[in-house]
Design an enzyme around this catalytic site. Sequence first.
Site, short mmCIF file in Angstrom:
data_model
loop_
_atom_site.label_atom_id
_atom_site.label_comp_id
_atom_site.label_asym_id
_atom_site.label_seq_id
_atom_site.Cartn_x
_atom_site.Cartn_y
_atom_site.Cartn_z
N GLY A 133 -3.39 -5.06 -10.71
CA GLY A 133 -2.28 -5.92 -10.38
C GLY A 133 -2.63 -7.38 -10.62
N GLY A 178 -3.84 -1.34 -9.93
CA GLY A 178 -2.42 -1.15 -10.14
C GLY A 178 -2.09 -0.31 -11.35
CD GLU A 192 -8.57 -0.64 -6.18
OE1 GLU A 192 -7.65 -0.42 -6.97
OE2 GLU A 192 -9.60 0.08 -6.10
CG ASP A 248 -3.87 -0.63 -3.49
OD1 ASP A 248 -4.64 -0.65 -4.48
OD2 ASP A 248 -2.95 -1.46 -3.35
#
Length: 348
Positions: free
Chosen positions: A64, A113, A136, A144
């Site tokens: 992301g 992401g 992450e 996530d």
Amino acid sequence: MNDLIVKEQGHVGRITLNRPKALNALTHDMCKAIEKYLNLWLADEKIRVIVFDAVGGKAFCAGGDITEMYIRGKAGDLDYGHAFWRDEYRLNAKIFNYPKPIASFLNGFTMGGGVGIGCHGKYRIVGESSRIAMPECTIGLVPDVGGSYILANSSGHLGEFHGLTGTRMGPAEAILIGFADHFISEQHWEQIKDKLSSSGDIQVINNFITDPEPSTDLLDKKELIDQVFGQSTIGEIESALLALGTEWSKDVLKKIYRNSPLSLACALQLIKDQRHSRSIEEALDLEFRFTFRSARYSDFIEGIRAQVIDKDFKPEWKHSSLREVAGSEVEFMLGPLGNQSLKWKEVK
């Protein structure tokens, strides 16, 4: 929008990520646009297959776009991150549950992401250049976008190993651990897309599937990984690695020590908890408990500063050692959010 190339080609709805200079990092606007087109094509009988791919050879999507989250978070604006994650996780669930086949062509790096976009469809294709990871913890977050759900459902404790170390998976590892379905040589990818466009038959990919080079190192180490990463706490995992005293264990510890101790402790518990999740929605809700609190209470902002903004790679974590993280801190970061929890009526 320029960050996406969207085309209807015969029976295919094709979404191409188009930020190659940013390794196709996913923005909030890209998430919302992808969801819009998935909704549109759901009702279009002509579109039988969805294709996700990317411009450039280096990455399908390296994560992301977290720079804006850093800027907003430093200014005290937590609503931006909350809205981004709510929309992104809703999209992740939509892809997971989408009734039409989605074929993702995961060239180069797929991380963070990118996993949420590329690794929840029914046909996840890797090739020679594919490298998938969930790093992450290095930026003070936890795996996530549904990644912790995939990790939790992998064989033995490979999920804990990859979630805590961020080790990159080649094509064979990605298939073994559950982030991909099929290996197809990249020289055939464009031909497959053309055939999907003309026929609308997802089964055409079966003619191109081959076996990747086996991951002998991971398979050789699996029993040891299960033994070490089956421990209950991050401190116990550290002790087990220190007791081994091998080159392999030293290398694993080096990867772990570069990560946020709070994120590591929470990621370990999160992966364990995900083994009880009954749906992607439950899994994303567990992840959101951490990400919702991350800018205020975790190492997330400091991790972005060290890795992305200043690039000094010297984060000042909230805890100086793995054993400093209290169980009560993990319970808080992963505790229920009450009326702030994700709402799922949008994806039904």
